[in-house]
Design a protein around this motif. Structure first.
Motif, mmCIF file in Angstrom:
data_model
loop_
_atom_site.group_PDB
_atom_site.id
_atom_site.type_symbol
_atom_site.label_atom_id
_atom_site.label_comp_id
_atom_site.label_asym_id
_atom_site.label_seq_id
_atom_site.Cartn_x
_atom_site.Cartn_y
_atom_site.Cartn_z
ATOM 1 N N GLN A 71 19.394 12.235 -7.742
ATOM 2 C CA GLN A 71 20.046 10.627 -7.666
ATOM 3 C C GLN A 71 19.389 10.767 -6.529
ATOM 4 O O GLN A 71 19.060 11.099 -5.736
ATOM 5 C CB GLN A 71 21.523 11.742 -6.778
ATOM 6 N N ASN A 72 19.448 9.394 -6.570
ATOM 7 C CA ASN A 72 18.678 7.717 -5.497
ATOM 8 C C ASN A 72 19.631 8.588 -4.224
ATOM 9 O O ASN A 72 21.330 8.075 -4.113
ATOM 10 C CB ASN A 72 18.837 6.896 -5.923
ATOM 11 N N VAL A 73 18.954 8.666 -2.685
ATOM 12 C CA VAL A 73 19.332 9.024 -2.264
ATOM 13 C C VAL A 73 18.819 7.947 -0.663
ATOM 14 O O VAL A 73 17.622 7.136 -0.646
ATOM 15 C CB VAL A 73 18.859 10.531 -1.168
ATOM 16 N N LYS A 74 20.180 6.892 0.318
ATOM 17 C CA LYS A 74 19.222 6.291 0.635
ATOM 18 C C LYS A 74 18.864 6.349 1.757
ATOM 19 O O LYS A 74 19.453 6.458 2.958
ATOM 20 C CB LYS A 74 20.682 4.632 0.860
ATOM 21 N N TYR A 90 15.440 1.077 -0.950
ATOM 22 C CA TYR A 90 15.342 1.643 0.045
ATOM 23 C C TYR A 90 15.865 2.748 -0.213
ATOM 24 O O TYR A 90 16.545 3.558 0.899
ATOM 25 C CB TYR A 90 16.419 1.224 1.106
ATOM 26 N N THR A 91 15.986 3.256 -1.620
ATOM 27 C CA THR A 91 16.065 4.782 -2.005
ATOM 28 C C THR A 91 14.947 5.419 -2.691
ATOM 29 O O THR A 91 14.272 4.989 -2.990
ATOM 30 C CB THR A 91 17.555 4.813 -2.931
ATOM 31 N N TYR A 92 15.837 6.524 -2.231
ATOM 32 C CA TYR A 92 14.311 7.870 -3.360
ATOM 33 C C TYR A 92 14.395 8.570 -3.773
ATOM 34 O O TYR A 92 16.231 9.378 -2.994
ATOM 35 C CB TYR A 92 13.555 8.041 -1.416
ATOM 36 N N GLN A 93 14.502 8.962 -5.099
ATOM 37 C CA GLN A 93 14.820 10.117 -6.095
ATOM 38 C C GLN A 93 14.423 11.650 -5.491
ATOM 39 O O GLN A 93 13.656 11.989 -5.316
ATOM 40 C CB GLN A 93 14.179 9.886 -6.971
ATOM 41 N N ASP A 113 9.670 10.591 -3.815
ATOM 42 C CA ASP A 113 10.532 10.571 -4.892
ATOM 43 C C ASP A 113 9.593 11.869 -5.784
ATOM 44 O O ASP A 113 8.998 11.909 -5.611
ATOM 45 C CB ASP A 113 10.136 9.200 -5.506
ATOM 46 N N SER A 114 11.126 12.980 -6.113
ATOM 47 C CA SER A 114 11.052 13.559 -7.443
ATOM 48 C C SER A 114 11.829 13.999 -7.821
ATOM 49 O O SER A 114 13.404 14.115 -8.094
ATOM 50 C CB SER A 114 10.393 15.132 -6.475
ATOM 51 N N PRO A 115 11.701 13.536 -8.904
ATOM 52 C CA PRO A 115 10.663 13.482 -10.065
ATOM 53 C C PRO A 115 10.139 12.064 -9.644
ATOM 54 O O PRO A 115 10.858 10.868 -8.821
ATOM 55 C CB PRO A 115 10.858 13.141 -11.573
ATOM 56 N N MET A 116 8.443 11.122 -10.249
ATOM 57 C CA MET A 116 8.035 10.444 -9.836
ATOM 58 C C MET A 116 7.796 9.824 -10.322
ATOM 59 O O MET A 116 8.212 9.199 -11.101
ATOM 60 C CB MET A 116 6.143 10.536 -9.594
ATOM 61 N N LYS A 117 8.267 8.467 -9.182
ATOM 62 C CA LYS A 117 8.531 6.841 -10.145
ATOM 63 C C LYS A 117 7.010 6.166 -10.317
ATOM 64 O O LYS A 117 6.230 6.792 -9.956
ATOM 65 C CB LYS A 117 9.296 5.791 -9.250
ATOM 66 N N PRO A 118 7.052 5.646 -11.597
ATOM 67 C CA PRO A 118 8.383 5.479 -11.758
ATOM 68 C C PRO A 118 8.901 5.743 -13.868
ATOM 69 O O PRO A 118 9.855 5.538 -14.338
ATOM 70 C CB PRO A 118 7.867 3.454 -12.730
#
Length: 694
Positions: free
Chosen positions: A161-164, A198-201, A226-231
């Motif tokens: 989930q993306n977290v701001k 402004y969010t991170y996985q 980010d995990s998993p790594m974008k994109p």
């Protein structure tokens, strides 16, 4: 001929679309259209079902997968979930809604299939029986989630989930609610095709019981990683240990400028009991990703690159003994890449795919002794491989067929089709012959080249011929099936295609692959010209009707050839190509790529390799342009920003060169929407036909 093909296109477009039923309360699964011709059109190409995500059931008897169809009229895709028996038989459609179900996986006990659906308004985890019945929502997490996977004992799940974590302009200036701006303090504020939001996985671990997901612990809480790594990273970058006590995940724990100049990702172990995290690959400096635990829990296998900053380094197969901590590169003497690792049930061997001489084949590593053997050999690309009892289930494509699932005998390498998603269409089409050649380059090497002929090819005729310039730059011209750069589509329009595996492509040893770095306008360009010059000696090639086409690095190649082709070509098409290296260096997002392949910044006058690279920039040769050129670019391409295409087009117009600019405001480095894809094909061939057929 043009009117005839247009009639076919219109017929197929009509046959392939349906009117929405209650605004598409059901999925879109079209009937196989009856074609008016055996020649492919753009509408036919976009009517193929796209298979993906195969997974063998825990008992090895069934395969789970998805098929996506595009409704051209709606300009929208629909995805369904299917199963097919490993022993062979009819496929079964398990879902039929407009929810675009995704990421289906087997529950470890095989009694349920989990998947993601937005039917409730946000993307949540759902489950159904293996026959598709009794579908129900099992998570109710605030906001949408992406991938997930059950723990081996079925008591937990992880989800993404993306977290701001960063403040946006309205957090900083709450009294200006209508302000529309960004305020940046570091680079990597945009990546691939998205501005940073402004969010991170992050990965969350939640309890699972009685068909319900409860709570969720953020194992990267407060971290701007980010995990998993974008994109492009997904659940393949995360793995449960067999005892469910450890979660291995891939992460590059860097931000901003540091992130932009480095490829040093690592595999981390998160201990569920203590909450502690261990960097398992600390000191390994390149990409380390895609961990896979052996079924007995004694080993971890993963894909590893050695050098920081080199995204096309050799992809090695590493295995660690988890008791002793010893890490072994089993591909040290294997001059190829390893992808898609899959353990056998006995934890004694690993199956993987590797590109070899322009095909992707299945290989097997025996852990005892370290022997690597090749299982398959043919004109195809195997994209995935997974054991199913004594056999293997693999996804396979070729230049003449989109993806299907096959059952492969690991002893003989022979395969049998499990799915026939597109048989109805393929049976009505006449494909062109695909021929393999080896050509001698200007420095005495042997270069692999594909030549694709038009359907119903007549050797007594003369055909316009296209030089295909590959992108990447390190991406093999293998037996891929593309929905844009489709060689059979080009051949169907009565062109011969010459597709060389020039210098800088994997599958021919690491030396061949690495030669291109810091030599963009050098030997690889000579290789391209060797390919077209040699094939042009054939009597059926019209030397007065040669064109060159390509995207990304291939787009750069076209721009470079436009100023350095000595009158060979009569038409060019460049999609998302680099035109001005100095401007590209300061506007692309992943700086490690430019630093490695170009050699560094243009202001570093003492860097001889970099200074040589900038001399290859196509804008330095615009004074030599004399050939019609079509430029294509997407606004959301942040890898090669759109002003590169605009500059090339403007230069052509200012030089009085016939030119067109096809611009897609909503596409990225690729063209992903159905009607845009069809438009792309029409403009592409209208341009070629105008200059190579009239």
């Amino acid at each position: 001929m043009k009117n005839y093909l247009l009639a076919i296109s219109l017929f197929v477009a009509f046959a392939c679309t349906t009117q929405p039923e209650s605004m598409q309360t059901k999925n879109y699964i079209p009937e196989t259209p009856r074609l008016a011709s055996d020649i492919m059109t753009a509408e036919v190409l976009w009517s193929f079902g796209r298979l993906g995500g195969p997974q063998v059931s825990p008992d090895g008897k069934s395969v789970l997968y998805t098929v996506t169809y595009f409704n051209i009229e709606e300009n929208k895709s629909y995805r369904d979930v299917y199963t097919v028996p490993v022993s062979g038989g009819a496929a079964k459609n398990l879902t039929n809604s407009a929810g675009n179900e995704s990421d289906p996986i087997w529950r470890p006990d095989g009694k349920k299939i989990g998947y993601l659906s937005s039917a409730s308004g946000s993307v949540q985890i759902w489950e159904m029986n293996p026959d598709g019945s009794e579908a129900k929502q099992v998570s109710n997490i605030d906001g949408s989630i992406s991938g997930f996977k059950y723990s081996p004992d079925g008591t937990k799940v992880f989800y993404i989930q993306n977290v701001k974590l960063d403040e946006d302009i309205h957090d900083l200036f709450p009294d200006l609610p209508k302000a529309n701006a960004r305020l940046e303090n570091d680079i990597m504020y945009r990546h691939w095709d998205q501005w940073h939001d402004y969010t991170y996985q992050h990965i969350f671990i939640a309890e699972y019981s009685d068909g319900k997901v409860e709570g969720g612990t953020d194992i990267l809480k407060g971290k701007r990683y980010d995990s998993p790594m974008k994109p492009f990273g997904g659940v393949e970058q995360i793995a449960w240990s067999p005892d469910g006590k450890t979660l291995a995940y891939t992460c590059k724990k860097k931000t901003g400028k540091e992130y932009s100049i480095s490829t040093n990702s690592d595999i981390y172990f998160y201990n569920l009991e203590t909450g502690e995290t261990l960097n398992f690959t600390e000191g390994m400096m390149g990409y380390d990703q895609n961990p896979v635990f052996s079924p007995d829990g004694k080993y971890l296998a993963w894909e590893s690159m050695e050098r920081d900053g080199y995204e096309s380094d050799k992809n090695r197969l590493f295995v660690a003994d988890l008791k002793t901590g010893k890490k072994t590169d089993f591909t040290a003497d294997f001059d190829q890449n390893a992808h898609g690792l899959s353990w056998n049930a006995e934890s004694s061997a690993i199956y993987f795919t590797s590109d070899i001489h322009a095909t992707d084949e299945i290989f097997k590593l025996e852990l005892a002794g370290g022997n690597i053997s090749r299982i398959t050999d043919g004109v195809h690309n195997y994209q995935t491989v997974e054991p199913a009892g004594e056999k293997l289930v693999a996804q396979k494509v070729s230049m003449s067929q989109p993806a299907e699932l096959y059952l492969v005998d690991p002893k003989t390498g022979t395969d049998v089709a499990l799915t026939t998603v597109n048989k109805g269409l393929l049976d009505q089409l006449q494909m062109g012959k695909v021929e393999e050649r080896w050509l001698e380059t200007t420095d005495g090497k042997q270069m692999h080249t594909w030549v694709i002929y038009p359907p119903n090819f007549d050797p007594n005729k003369k055909y316009p011929t296209l030089l295909y310039c590959q992108g990447g730059p390190q991406g093999t011209v293998s037996q891929f099936w593309s929905y844009r750069w489709n060689f059979q589509m080009m051949a169907a329009n009565e062109y011969i295609i010459v597709a060389p595996n020039r210098r800088g492509l994997p599958g021919f040893g690491q030396e061949w692959n690495e030669q291109i770095s810091k030599d963009y306008g050098g030997q690889n360009i000579k290789d391209l010209l060797t390919a077209i010059d040699e094939v042009a000696k054939e009597p059926y090639v019209d030397n007065n009707r040669l064109g060159a086409v390509g995207a990304s690095y291939g787009g750069f190649s076209v721009y470079f050839l436009a100023g350095n082709h000595d009158g060979r070509f009569k038409a060019f098409i460049s999609h998302d190509g680099m035109f001005n290296f100095e401007h590209q260096y300061l506007t692309t997002e992943e700086m490690w790529f430019a630093n490695w392949d170009i050699g560094g910044a243009f202001w570093d006058k003492d860097n001889a390799a970099a200074q040589r690279s900038y001399k290859f920039s196509p804008h330095n040769f615009v004074q030599n342009w004399d050939t019609p050129i079509l430029v294509i670019h997407g606004e959301k391409d942040f890898r090669v920003p759109p002003d590169q295409g605009m500059a090339a087009f403007n230069a052509a117009v200012l030089r009085d060169i016939p030119a067109q600019f096809l611009y897609f405001p909503e596409e990225n480095h690729w063209v992903l929407q159905a009607q845009n894809g069809i438009l792309w094909q029409r403009v592409f061939f209208n341009w070629l036909d105008k200059w190579l057929k009239n």
